[in-house]
Design an enzyme around this catalytic site. Structure first.
Site, mmCIF file in Angstrom:
data_model
loop_
_atom_site.group_PDB
_atom_site.id
_atom_site.type_symbol
_atom_site.label_atom_id
_atom_site.label_comp_id
_atom_site.label_asym_id
_atom_site.label_seq_id
_atom_site.Cartn_x
_atom_site.Cartn_y
_atom_site.Cartn_z
ATOM 1 N N GLN A 1 0.840 -1.205 0.000
ATOM 2 C CA GLN A 1 0.000 0.000 0.000
ATOM 3 C C GLN A 1 0.877 1.258 0.000
ATOM 4 O O GLN A 1 2.061 1.194 0.317
ATOM 5 C CB GLN A 1 -0.890 0.019 1.251
ATOM 6 C CG GLN A 1 -0.143 -0.199 2.556
ATOM 7 C CD GLN A 1 -0.972 -0.944 3.592
ATOM 8 O OE1 GLN A 1 -2.194 -0.921 3.601
ATOM 9 N NE2 GLN A 1 -0.287 -1.630 4.504
ATOM 10 N N TYR B 1 -10.010 4.904 19.370
ATOM 11 C CA TYR B 1 -9.989 3.606 18.689
ATOM 12 C C TYR B 1 -9.104 2.592 19.420
ATOM 13 O O TYR B 1 -9.529 1.491 19.752
ATOM 14 C CB TYR B 1 -9.483 3.807 17.256
ATOM 15 C CG TYR B 1 -9.384 2.549 16.457
ATOM 16 C CD1 TYR B 1 -8.208 1.798 16.456
ATOM 17 C CD2 TYR B 1 -10.459 2.092 15.701
ATOM 18 C CE1 TYR B 1 -8.110 0.625 15.719
ATOM 19 C CE2 TYR B 1 -10.365 0.928 14.955
ATOM 20 C CZ TYR B 1 -9.183 0.207 14.967
ATOM 21 O OH TYR B 1 -9.091 -0.954 14.237
ATOM 22 N N GLN B 2 -7.828 3.002 19.721
ATOM 23 C CA GLN B 2 -6.895 2.025 20.303
ATOM 24 C C GLN B 2 -7.349 1.575 21.700
ATOM 25 O O GLN B 2 -7.233 0.415 22.060
ATOM 26 C CB GLN B 2 -5.490 2.614 20.428
ATOM 27 C CG GLN B 2 -5.026 3.495 19.315
ATOM 28 C CD GLN B 2 -4.640 2.754 18.023
ATOM 29 O OE1 GLN B 2 -4.656 1.526 17.975
ATOM 30 N NE2 GLN B 2 -4.313 3.508 16.999
ATOM 31 N N ASP C 1 0.930 0.011 13.859
ATOM 32 C CA ASP C 1 1.373 1.287 14.429
ATOM 33 C C ASP C 1 1.767 1.129 15.903
ATOM 34 O O ASP C 1 2.439 1.982 16.461
ATOM 35 C CB ASP C 1 0.241 2.338 14.293
ATOM 36 C CG ASP C 1 -1.082 1.776 14.800
ATOM 37 O OD1 ASP C 1 -1.916 1.389 13.964
ATOM 38 O OD2 ASP C 1 -1.255 1.680 16.024
ATOM 39 N N GLU D 1 1.684 -8.486 11.785
ATOM 40 C CA GLU D 1 1.432 -7.342 10.868
ATOM 41 C C GLU D 1 2.060 -7.693 9.516
ATOM 42 O O GLU D 1 3.207 -8.119 9.451
ATOM 43 C CB GLU D 1 2.064 -6.074 11.455
ATOM 44 C CG GLU D 1 2.228 -4.906 10.472
ATOM 45 C CD GLU D 1 0.921 -4.405 9.870
ATOM 46 O OE1 GLU D 1 0.005 -4.048 10.644
ATOM 47 O OE2 GLU D 1 0.832 -4.380 8.628
ATOM 48 N N ASP E 1 1.300 -12.694 6.943
ATOM 49 C CA ASP E 1 -0.114 -12.562 6.584
ATOM 50 C C ASP E 1 -0.946 -13.139 7.733
ATOM 51 O O ASP E 1 -0.698 -14.270 8.183
ATOM 52 C CB ASP E 1 -0.347 -13.357 5.289
ATOM 53 C CG ASP E 1 -1.823 -13.433 4.916
ATOM 54 O OD1 ASP E 1 -2.205 -12.810 3.934
ATOM 55 O OD2 ASP E 1 -2.576 -14.089 5.667
ATOM 56 N N ALA E 2 -1.928 -12.363 8.198
ATOM 57 C CA ALA E 2 -2.696 -12.765 9.390
ATOM 58 C C ALA E 2 -3.382 -14.115 9.198
ATOM 59 O O ALA E 2 -3.405 -14.948 10.112
ATOM 60 C CB ALA E 2 -3.744 -11.691 9.714
ATOM 61 N N ASP F 1 -7.002 -5.573 14.445
ATOM 62 C CA ASP F 1 -6.914 -4.133 14.217
ATOM 63 C C ASP F 1 -6.617 -3.910 12.735
ATOM 64 O O ASP F 1 -5.477 -3.668 12.342
ATOM 65 C CB ASP F 1 -5.792 -3.561 15.094
ATOM 66 C CG ASP F 1 -5.543 -2.102 14.793
ATOM 67 O OD1 ASP F 1 -4.477 -1.590 15.209
ATOM 68 O OD2 ASP F 1 -6.386 -1.490 14.117
ATOM 69 N N TYR G 1 -12.592 9.344 11.259
ATOM 70 C CA TYR G 1 -13.022 8.204 10.430
ATOM 71 C C TYR G 1 -14.302 8.603 9.710
ATOM 72 O O TYR G 1 -15.100 9.388 10.235
ATOM 73 C CB TYR G 1 -13.261 6.959 11.290
ATOM 74 C CG TYR G 1 -11.992 6.262 11.761
ATOM 75 C CD1 TYR G 1 -10.749 6.556 11.194
ATOM 76 C CD2 TYR G 1 -12.028 5.310 12.771
ATOM 77 C CE1 TYR G 1 -9.600 5.918 11.626
ATOM 78 C CE2 TYR G 1 -10.881 4.659 13.203
ATOM 79 C CZ TYR G 1 -9.667 4.969 12.612
ATOM 80 O OH TYR G 1 -8.522 4.342 13.037
#
Ligand SMILES: NCCCN[C@H]1CC[C@H](N)CC1
Length: 290
Positions: A34, A64-65, A89, A109, A140-141, A159, A227
Site C-alpha cells: 500500500q 480507537y486504540q 502502528d 502485521e 499474513d494474518a 486491528d 473516520y
C-alpha cells in the site's frame, strides 16, 4: 490535491469525501502492499494514511486504540495471552500493556514498512513494541492464525484497515472460524467493524458469520472524528465456555492508579464501555441478533 488530503471515490463511502488540510508532508512511500503517507494536519496532529485512507491521527487515535483493546480485555477476569492481527502502528500494544495480568502478546502485521514509519513518526504509539511481552511476526494474518495451535489465546484483537486492500480476507467466514479455533473456551475476539451509518450490510454479514461461529456476539461503537461518518464499530465475540458478559466489565482498567511512566487513559472508562453497546434504534433493528 495540494495542501489537502481528500479521501473520496472509495467504494466504502460512495458519494462522500472526507478531507484534512495537509500542513506539511512528513513521509510518502509505497510498500509492497500500500501507499504510506504521514503528514502534519492543522488540528489533529500527525496523521497516518494508507492508500489515502486515514488510519490514525495523534489527536483521536486514543478512542480507537483504547476501545478495541479494553472492550475485550476488561470483559474477562485475567487475560494472559493476547494476539493482535494488524495494528502495525503499535497503539493497540500500548493499550494491552496496561493489563498486568497479560504475560504474552503476539502481533502479526503484514507490512513491515508501516511499523518502521510509525516507529519514526508516531513514538507515542510505537512505544507498544517496546514491551518485553511483545513478540512481532511480519506475516499474513490468515496464514499466521491458521498455523496457530488450538485454544492458544485468551483474546484476539483484529486491528485491520478497511476490507478493500490487504485486509479483505479479514471479514470472511474461514477467517472467523480459524480465529474461534485459536481462542480458548470463553476466549474473546474484538475486531474493527466499520460504521453503522455507512456499512450496515457488511456489518450484518459479519454478524451472521460470527453468530454461526461464536457463542456470544455484540456490536459496540465509539466516536472517532477522523473516520468516515465519525464513528467506528467493534465486533465483540466469545467462544463457548465460561459466559462473557461484555456489557459489564468485570476486569476494570480505569480503577488502576496510573503508573507514572504510562500515559493516562484519554477515552476509555467503565461507563463508556457499557454505553458503547447501546445502539440507536435504526442500528438495533438492522444489527440486533435478538
Ligand atoms: N490502528 C490503526 C487503525 C486502523 N483502523 C481502521 C482505519 C481505517 C478506517 N476506515 C477503519 C478503521
Amino acid at each position: 490535491t495540494d495542501g489537502e488530503l481528500v479521501y473520496f471515490n472509495n467504494p466504502m463511502w460512495p458519494g462522500e469525501a472526507h478531507s484534512l488540510k495537509v500542513e506539511k508532508i512528513l513521509y510518502q512511500g509505497k510498500s509492497e502492499f500500500q501507499e504510506i503517507l504521514v503528514f502534519e494536519s492543522s488540528m489533529y496532529g500527525k496523521v497516518l494514511a494508507l492508500d489515502g485512507i486515514v488510519q490514525l491521527t495523534e489527536r483521536d487515535e486514543c478512542a480507537y486504540q483504547e476501545m478495541i483493546a479494553h472492550l475485550p480485555l476488561c470483559s474477562i477476569p485475567s487475560p494472559k495471552t493476547v494476539l493482535v492481527l494488524g495494528g502495525g502502528d503499535g497503539g493497540v500494544l500500548r493499550e494491552i500493556a496496561r493489563h498486568s495480568s497479560v504475560e504474552h502478546i503476539d502481533i502479526c502485521e503484514i507490512d513491515k514498512m508501516v511499523i518502521d514509519v510509525c516507529k519514526k513518526f508516531f513514538p507515542d504509539l510505537s512505544v507498544g513494541f517496546e514491551d518485553p511481552r511483545v513478540r512481532l511476526h511480519i506475516d499474513d494474518a490468515v496464514k499466521f492464525i491458521r498455523d496457530t495451535p488450538e485454544g492458544m489465546y485468551d483474546a484476539i484483537i483484529v486491528d485491520s484497515s478497511d476490507p478493500i486492500g490487504p485486509a479483505r480476507e479479514l471479514v470472511e467466514k474461514p477467517f472467523f472460524e480459524i480465529i474461534a479455533r485459536a481462542l480458548r473456551p470463553g476466549g474473546v475476539l474484538c475486531n474493527q467493524a466499520e460504521s453503522m451509518w455507512l456499512h450496515t450490510h457488511l456489518i450484518q454479514e459479519m454478524l451472521s458469520i460470527c453468530r454461526e461461529t461464536f457463542d456470544t456476539v455484540h456490536y459496540a461503537w465509539a466516536s472517532v472524528p477522523t473516520y468516515p461518518s465519525g464513528v467506528i464499530g467493534f465486533l465483540l465475540c466469545s467462544t463457548n465456555g465460561p459466559p462473557v458478559d461484555f456489557l459489564n466489565p468485570i476486569n476494570p482498567i480505569d480503577k488502576q492508579e496510573v503508573v507514572k511512566s504510562k500515559r493516562e487513559l484519554k477515552f476509555y472508562n467503565s461507563e463508556i464501555h457499557k454505553a458503547a453497546f447501546a445502539l440507536p434504534a435504526f442500528a438495533k433493528r438492522e444489527l440486533s441478533s435478538f
